[in-house]
Design an enzyme around this catalytic site. Structure first.
Site, PDB file in Angstrom:
ATOM      1  N   GLY A 115       1.816   4.700  -2.607  1.00 23.80           N
ATOM      2  CA  GLY A 115       2.821   3.659  -2.422  1.00 23.80           C
ATOM      3  C   GLY A 115       4.216   4.215  -2.623  1.00 23.80           C
ATOM      4  CB  THR A 118       2.642   8.152  -4.147  1.00 23.15           C
ATOM      5  OG1 THR A 118       1.850   7.561  -5.171  1.00 23.15           O
ATOM      6  CG2 THR A 118       1.994   9.406  -3.626  1.00 23.15           C
ATOM      7  CG  ASP A 140       1.955  -4.116  -4.831  1.00 30.97           C
ATOM      8  OD1 ASP A 140       1.013  -4.887  -5.107  1.00 30.97           O
ATOM      9  OD2 ASP A 140       2.340  -3.213  -5.603  1.00 30.97           O
ATOM     10  CG  MET A 182      -2.213  -7.900  -9.079  1.00 31.24           C
ATOM     11  SD  MET A 182      -3.141  -6.351  -9.017  1.00 31.24           S
ATOM     12  CE  MET A 182      -3.613  -6.166 -10.718  1.00 31.24           C
ATOM     13  N   GLY A 183       1.268  -7.954  -6.821  1.00 31.26           N
ATOM     14  CA  GLY A 183       2.327  -7.691  -5.830  1.00 31.26           C
ATOM     15  C   GLY A 183       3.568  -7.043  -6.402  1.00 31.26           C
ATOM     16  NE  ARG A 184       4.857  -1.985  -7.738  1.00 33.64           N
ATOM     17  CZ  ARG A 184       5.518  -0.873  -7.569  1.00 33.64           C
ATOM     18  NH1 ARG A 184       6.003  -0.230  -8.609  1.00 33.64           N
ATOM     19  NH2 ARG A 184       5.700  -0.376  -6.359  1.00 33.64           N
ATOM     20  CD  GLU A 235       1.669  -8.334 -10.529  1.00 32.72           C
ATOM     21  OE1 GLU A 235       0.769  -8.353 -11.384  1.00 32.72           O
ATOM     22  OE2 GLU A 235       1.941  -7.324  -9.849  1.00 32.72           O
ATOM     23  CB  ILE A 286     -10.775  -9.377  -8.038  1.00 30.87           C
ATOM     24  CG1 ILE A 286     -11.772  -9.456  -9.181  1.00 30.87           C
ATOM     25  CG2 ILE A 286     -11.362  -9.933  -6.755  1.00 30.87           C
ATOM     26  CD1 ILE A 286     -12.171 -10.858  -9.559  1.00 30.87           C
TER      27      ILE A 286
HETATM   28  O1  F6P Z   1       0.842  -1.675  -7.075  1.00 33.03           O
HETATM   29  C1  F6P Z   1      -0.438  -2.237  -7.096  1.00 33.03           C
HETATM   30  C2  F6P Z   1      -0.618  -3.091  -8.327  1.00 33.03           C
HETATM   31  O2  F6P Z   1      -1.916  -3.644  -8.286  1.00 33.03           O
HETATM   32  C3  F6P Z   1       0.433  -4.179  -8.531  1.00 33.03           C
HETATM   33  O3  F6P Z   1       0.238  -5.280  -7.681  1.00 33.03           O
HETATM   34  C4  F6P Z   1       0.276  -4.459  -9.991  1.00 33.03           C
HETATM   35  O4  F6P Z   1       1.474  -4.962 -10.547  1.00 33.03           O
HETATM   36  C5  F6P Z   1      -0.026  -3.103 -10.564  1.00 33.03           C
HETATM   37  O5  F6P Z   1      -0.522  -2.303  -9.497  1.00 33.03           O
HETATM   38  C6  F6P Z   1      -1.060  -3.119 -11.674  1.00 33.03           C
HETATM   39  O6  F6P Z   1      -1.188  -1.829 -12.157  1.00 33.03           O
HETATM   40  P1  F6P Z   1      -2.318  -1.390 -13.199  1.00 33.03           P
HETATM   41  O7  F6P Z   1      -3.568  -1.145 -12.422  1.00 33.03           O
HETATM   42  O8  F6P Z   1      -1.757  -0.159 -13.805  1.00 33.03           O
HETATM   43  O9  F6P Z   1      -2.487  -2.507 -14.178  1.00 33.03           O
END
Ligand code: F6P
Length: 361
Positions: A115, A118, A140, A182-184, A235, A286
């Site tokens: 992503g 990286t 994301d 999720m999605g940061r 999130e 998941i």
């Molecule tokens: O970037 C992918 C992601 O799943 C995000 O959506 C999420 O905030 C983060 O990685 C979670 O990371 P980890 O697996 O370190 O908890």
């Protein structure tokens, strides 16, 4: 002449389709170029420590539909700020070790599947002389220069399946069901899953919400006789003027916060202000698991095939990308440290609104 040798790494959070990219890179390398491939384990950590495995035609057979990555991954290893173990107090610059590994293996190029983190590190290595082609992955969908990362479609499908299931309980119990996705810092996953399942309220980080707006919408639905509401909450979503809700502050090794908890905060807010009973479901990891969708298998295969073609053509400092349905390339310097986020004026937001969803005023 010795066969050319290509390195492959998968780094960052995993997602469905990583194995499909590895397979495409290796099979095309062997079939079309008579080249060899070597995989480095657990992302950039494997490059620094020279942990590797040969990638043969046989080792990549039958993995196209398998989730995760046969190479392992890591989202906490940055060669420029490297920790050899958790006891180490301060990070060290181990990038020279990664450069040495590249030389030792006589690589013509490295394919970095990851992503924005990286791809940003890949850009730094290009500046140090490595030849790198990136492949944009992540659930994301927040990588610049591409219409879509692979892994995103699969995560949307998983989220839709969950949201469809939540709807039946919402309807039976006349509840407000809050689902945290999720999605940061990007709302793509929540927006797409919300549109695809007819979510009533969609809250994304790019569009801060107000308590009055969200609760008022739930109340009006109740008054109109709509006895339940589905709230899709990213999130990274947050109330206007307030910070994002965190599970954990900045990690020593990741340098990143862990988002989480906004779903429960929204559920409590709705229940207190509307009297409608609310429950929260956090979809969590998941969303990163399982088999890639057909779309992602094909996208990942096209990405992998194009990446090895570019590498063999001597192209470096780019990531493959999808533009208007065609596979293309995009400069890594424009990807670096620049996540792609949802524009509040986008057609996706407009279509969500005009089909009845609330995304804020
Ligand atoms: O970037 C992918 C992601 O799943 C995000 O959506 C999420 O905030 C983060 O990685 C979670 O990371 P980890 O697996 O370190 O908890």
């Amino acid at each position: 002449m010795a066969a050319r040798r290509i390195g492959v790494i998968t780094a960052g959070g995993d997602c469905p389709g990583l194995n499909a990219v590895i397979r495409a890179v290796v099979k095309k390398a062997v079939n079309d170029f008579g080249a060899e491939a070597v995989g480095f384990l657990d992302g950039f950590r494997g490059l620094v420590l020279d942990h590797h495995t040969p990638l043969t035609y046989e080792s990549v057979s039958s993995i196209i539909g398998v989730g995760g990555t046969i190479l392992g991954s890591s989202n906490r290893d940055n060669p420029f700020k490297f920790y050899y173990d958790d006891d180490q107090k301060e990070p060290v610059d181990a990038s020279q070790k990664a450069l040495d590994t590249y030389e030792r293996h006589g690589l013509s190029a490295l394919i970095c599947i990851g992503g924005d983190g990286t791809l940003s590190m890949s850009h730094e290595f290009c500046k140090k002389g490595l030849k790198i082609v990136g492949v944009p992955k992540t659930i994301d969908n927040d990588v610049q220069g591409t219409d879509q990362t692979f892994g995103f479609d699969s995560a949307v499908a998983t989220a839709c399946d969950a949201l469809d299931k939540i709807r039946t309980t919402a309807a039976s119990h006349h509840r407000a069901m809050v689902v945290e996705l999720m999605g940061r810092t990007a709302g793509w996953l929540t927006l797409f899953a919300g549109i695809a399942t007819g979510g009533d309220i969609i809250l994304i980080p790019e569009m801060p919400f107000s308590a009055e707006g969200v609760c008022g919408f739930v109340k009006r639905r109740s008054e109109k006789g709509r006895r339940y509401s589905i709230l899709c909450v990213a999130e990274g979503a947050h109330e206007s003027g307030k910070d994002q809700v965190l599970l954990e502050g900045k990690g020593k090794r990741t340098g990143m916060v862990r988002l989480g908890g906004i779903g429960q905060a929204v559920a409590e807010m709705v229940q207190e202000n509307t009297g409608v009973e609310a429950r929260t479901t956090v979809l969590g990891h998941i969303q990163r698991g399982g088999s890639p969708t057909t779309f992602d298998r094909i996208l990942a295969t096209r990405y992998g095939a194009h990446a090895i073609q570019l590498a063999m053509d001597g192209v470096s400092g780019v990531t493959v990308c999808l533009k208007g349905g065609a596979i293309d390339q995009f400069p890594l310097d424009k990807v670096a440290n620049n996540p792609r986020r949802v524009s509040p004026d986008s057609e996706f937001v407009r279509v969500a609104r005009s089909t009845g969803a609330y995304l804020g005023e």
